[in-house]
Design an enzyme around this catalytic site. Structure first.
Site, PDB file in Angstrom:
ATOM      1  N   HIS A   1      16.741  -7.649 -20.117  1.00  0.00           N
ATOM      2  CA  HIS A   1      16.247  -7.582 -18.743  1.00  0.00           C
ATOM      3  C   HIS A   1      15.578  -8.876 -18.294  1.00  0.00           C
ATOM      4  CE1 HIS A   1      17.326  -3.427 -18.263  1.00  0.00           C
ATOM      5  NE2 HIS A   1      16.616  -3.060 -19.315  1.00  0.00           N
TER       6      HIS A   1
ATOM      7  N   ASP B   1      11.918   3.293 -20.982  1.00  0.00           N
ATOM      8  CA  ASP B   1      13.217   3.979 -20.989  1.00  0.00           C
ATOM      9  C   ASP B   1      13.116   5.368 -21.603  1.00  0.00           C
ATOM     10  OD1 ASP B   1      15.148   2.445 -19.613  1.00  0.00           O
ATOM     11  OD2 ASP B   1      15.020   0.932 -21.188  1.00  0.00           O
TER      12      ASP B   1
HETATM   13  C1  3PY Z   1      11.008   0.101 -22.587  1.00  0.00           C
HETATM   14  O1  3PY Z   1       9.810   0.410 -22.534  1.00  0.00           O
HETATM   15  O2  3PY Z   1      11.934   0.812 -22.178  1.00  0.00           O
HETATM   16  C2  3PY Z   1      11.367  -1.170 -23.178  1.00  0.00           C
HETATM   17  O3  3PY Z   1      12.466  -1.357 -23.566  1.00  0.00           O
HETATM   18  C3  3PY Z   1      10.365  -2.256 -23.218  1.00  0.00           C
HETATM   19  O4  3PY Z   1      10.600  -3.104 -22.150  1.00  0.00           O
END
Ligand code: 3PY
Length: 268
Positions: free
Chosen positions: A47, A188
């Site tokens: 990202h 995520d």
């Molecule tokens: C998340 O928290 O989803 C990550 O991958 C860290 O950026």
């Protein structure tokens, strides 16, 4: 060559690191030398704005060149565990000189085993050797022979647990030979489970799951890592027993420092 992340693991001490989302030689060096307490810096190609080539090698070299005990330079590849392109992206990240590789959204033991195979030279893996610059990105004193003699034992292989399927399979993933770190992505993971993003702490239901993952991972003898956004949150994670903790990011730290300087200036 210095590898503070591995040193922290061996000493059973929490390894604090910083996420690098912006590319650039001087930018990477500034972040890497800002604090001697930084054990690792992760170049985020998933990202962040650093693409795998050509800036990746330069960025890693800047981190390794920052100071004598430079933080370990790690790379998160763009490709997730559901994609077939993880293999060449791991190759490019390691060829660029990364000390460890992080693959997002790994949900099965089979995929985790593939990540290990791509990260290790034979006989343990299937990584190929052909780069004339990889060893130099670990430091000017590192020879090809030294690189080949130490890469398999010192490259840190990391997979992210941040999907429903990954959570269901976490015990099996933690058993995969050669996996060093299971890295929780709280953002995520929260979204995948139907909760809103941490703000900055995760929902209490997700928090329980996070602690469950840490326990399973550490019971299997693996290191458990987690992403935080500030020092206070990171200190709490260290006290809970996490082995590897992201403390802040380049852009997060920059904008909060600017905000605070301006607040002080405008109040005076
Ligand atoms: C998340 O928290 O989803 C990550 O991958 C860290 O950026």
């Amino acid at each position: 060559a210095a590898h503070p992340l591995l040193n922290a693991f061996k000493a059973n001490k929490p390894a604090f690191g910083v996420w690098l989302t912006s590319p650039g030689f001087f930018h990477a060096r500034t972040v890497a030398q800002a604090s001697p307490k930084t054990s690792w810096v992760l170049v985020d190609c998933e990202h962040g704005l650093t693409s795998l080539n050509p800036v990746l090698g330069e960025t890693i070299a800047a981190i390794h060149g920052a100071r004598a005990e430079a933080p370990s330079a790690l790379v998160r590849i763009a490709s997730t565990g559901v994609s077939s392109s993880t293999s060449w992206q791991i190759k490019h990240a390691l060829d660029a000189g990364a000390r460890g590789v992080l693959v997002p959204m790994v949900s099965t033991a089979e995929k985790a085993a593939e990540v290990v195979a791509d990260s290790r030279f034979p006989p343990g893996g299937r990584r190929g050797f052909g780069s004339s610059y990889t060893h130099g990105n670990w430091g000017p004193e590192v020879s090809v022979a030294e690189y080949l003699a130490t890469a398999n034992d010192t490259i840190v292989v990391m997979v992210q647990i941040e999907t429903k399927e990954g959570l269901a399979n976490v015990e099996a993933i933690a058993q995969v030979d050669g996996i060093d770190v299971l890295f929780i992505g709280p953002y995520d993971l929260s979204i995948a489970l139907g909760y809103s993003a941490p703000a900055p702490d995760p929902h209490p239901d997700v928090e329980k799951i996070i602690q469950h993952i840490r326990e399973v991972v550490q019971k299997a003898g693996r290191k458990c890592a987690i992403f935080c956004t500030d020092g206070k949150q990171a200190a709490k994670r260290a006290a809970e027993g996490f082995d590897m903790i992201n403390v802040t990011s380049d852009v997060g730290a920059l904008s909060s420092a600017i905000f605070q300087h301006l607040a002080v200036a405008a109040e005076a």
